[in-house]
Design an enzyme around this catalytic site. Structure first.
Site, short mmCIF file in Angstrom:
data_model
loop_
_atom_site.label_atom_id
_atom_site.label_comp_id
_atom_site.label_asym_id
_atom_site.label_seq_id
_atom_site.Cartn_x
_atom_site.Cartn_y
_atom_site.Cartn_z
CE1 TYR A 19 0.86 -0.36 4.53
CE2 TYR A 19 0.39 1.98 4.17
CZ TYR A 19 0.93 0.97 4.95
OH TYR A 19 1.52 1.26 6.14
CB CYS A 20 1.74 3.90 -1.64
SG CYS A 20 0.72 3.76 -3.13
NE ARG A 21 3.24 9.97 -0.83
CZ ARG A 21 4.11 10.70 -1.51
NH1 ARG A 21 3.77 11.20 -2.68
NH2 ARG A 21 5.31 10.92 -1.03
#
Lengths: 221, 221
Positions: free
Chosen positions: B177-179
């Site tokens: 996952y990221c932003r």
DNA sequence: GTCCTATTCAAGGACTCCATTGAATACCTG
DNA sequence: CAGGTATTCAATGGAGTCCTTGAATAGGAC
């Protein structure tokens, strides 16, 4: 790594929705339209602007996708394109209320002193409606009542209230509501009812918040 | 009847919050700051602008009350003034996604084709985390991991992933996952992991949505 | 104190936004 | 189809926005 230009274009497009709301007059339009669809001329009166100017603002909102237009006979009615737009507007108001210092002064400058005013929360009104021990008055213009109102509420436009005081059961607790916390119709109604010796309070917020909380509403008549 | 001028002033003030967001660069700033506080220079690199220009945008956000500034040594760190601002930004994105037609093309122009990408919802990831049968990778920059991350996630900045592939248990299902959905780090991670023969998926959205849904997070280290 | 670095300030030019005005368009009524 | 009304269009001037540039400040390190 994706292109900087593509990223900039994407965020520019996202910012367009904000630009649509980034004007006091357009904010007023969204606020009024949260009550239901209205004609251009009607809206112009509501926001105290010329019809031409109002029309241009509406088209800006249309281009941003926040409203939609429907022709009916000789008039064109504008409406929010979805309840999500109303949610956006309420979220923005909450942010401003929480983070803009001067807002409190501006609010009191507009709505006046509310310290002597009885208020009731949505939850309490819901309970009392269920119990049936309350009379609910919708003091907005008739068109807004027709577009949707709290289930069980009676339409008494604020201008008619004084003349229709005797219609209201003198023993009952009365709750008045209008467009929301920035709307002064319910304030006026509560003052008028209190002067007449009634037990009156205003709903803290207004119809859009009630509907958004999925509490019982009626459409039409 | 309250004064038209007072009403106009009130709505002008409310519109100020929208004006603060009504610019692509400032929208990018809010998006990055949703991950946690950052220095001015850092932010300037992130949005691909000069430091002077970034500083001016930050001050505009500051005046609108959407961010706050904290001096630490020689640097100044900016941060969202409350999680409500992040909510506002996400609501605005949803409105744009729903009502702006061209947005879909702009999104694919930036993030590319996602059709071959496995994804996982928040709910599914929560269940799998509870069951313990998943490895979660936070592929954002280390500063953002430090400011807050999904509980149990491991920090593997996207640039380091290739070199650290062997660290990752080869039997486990991996979720990156990221932003958020407009962030491409997790996409890149999933592609890289898939090439290496791993069972990989990306979380549909990102850390801010996870935190906003009150799912388990860790702050610091 | 002097250098260094991070940030802010100030001024300018291209561009967009906003309210106003007067004219044009589109639909309804008769 | 003529007349009337609701809405939109087009052009204008004044204000605000945005990015750039070069200079000013304000802490920290030495």
């Amino acid at each position: 790594m994706a292109d900087h230009a593509a990223k900039a274009a994407l965020f520019d497009a996202l910012a367009e929705s904000a630009k649509a709301l980034a004007n006091g007059r357009r904010a007023e339009l969204i606020d009024v339209l949260s009550q239901g669809e209205r004609s251009v001329e009607d809206l112009a009166v509501e926001i105290d602007q010329t019809v031409a100017n109002t029309s241009q603002h509406l088209q800006r909102l249309l281009r941003a996708g926040l409203v939609r237009a429907r022709r009916h006979g000789t008039r064109i009615f504008y409406d929010l394109s979805s309840p999500l737009v109303s949610t956006l507007w309420r979220t923005m108001r909450r942010v401003a209320e929480e983070h803009v210092e001067e807002l409190e002064q501006l609010t009191t400058a507009y709505v006046g002193d509310r310290s002597g005013l009885n208020t009731m929360t949505r939850d309490e009104l819901r309970e009392r409606l269920r119990a049936g021990d309350v009379v609910v008055l919708d003091v907005r213009p008739p068109a807004e009542y027709a577009a949707g109102h709290i289930r069980g509420a009676v339409s008494v436009p604020i201008g008619d209230l004084r003349a229709r005081l005797l219609e209201i059961d003198s023993g009952a607790r009365v709750v008045a509501y209008c467009r929301g916390s920035y709307c002064v119709y319910a304030d006026e109604a509560v003052r008028l009812l209190a002067e007449a010796g009634r037990d009156a309070a205003r709903l803290e917020d207004g119809f859009p918040e009630w509907a958004s909380a999925r509490l019982p509403v009626e459409r039409g008549a």
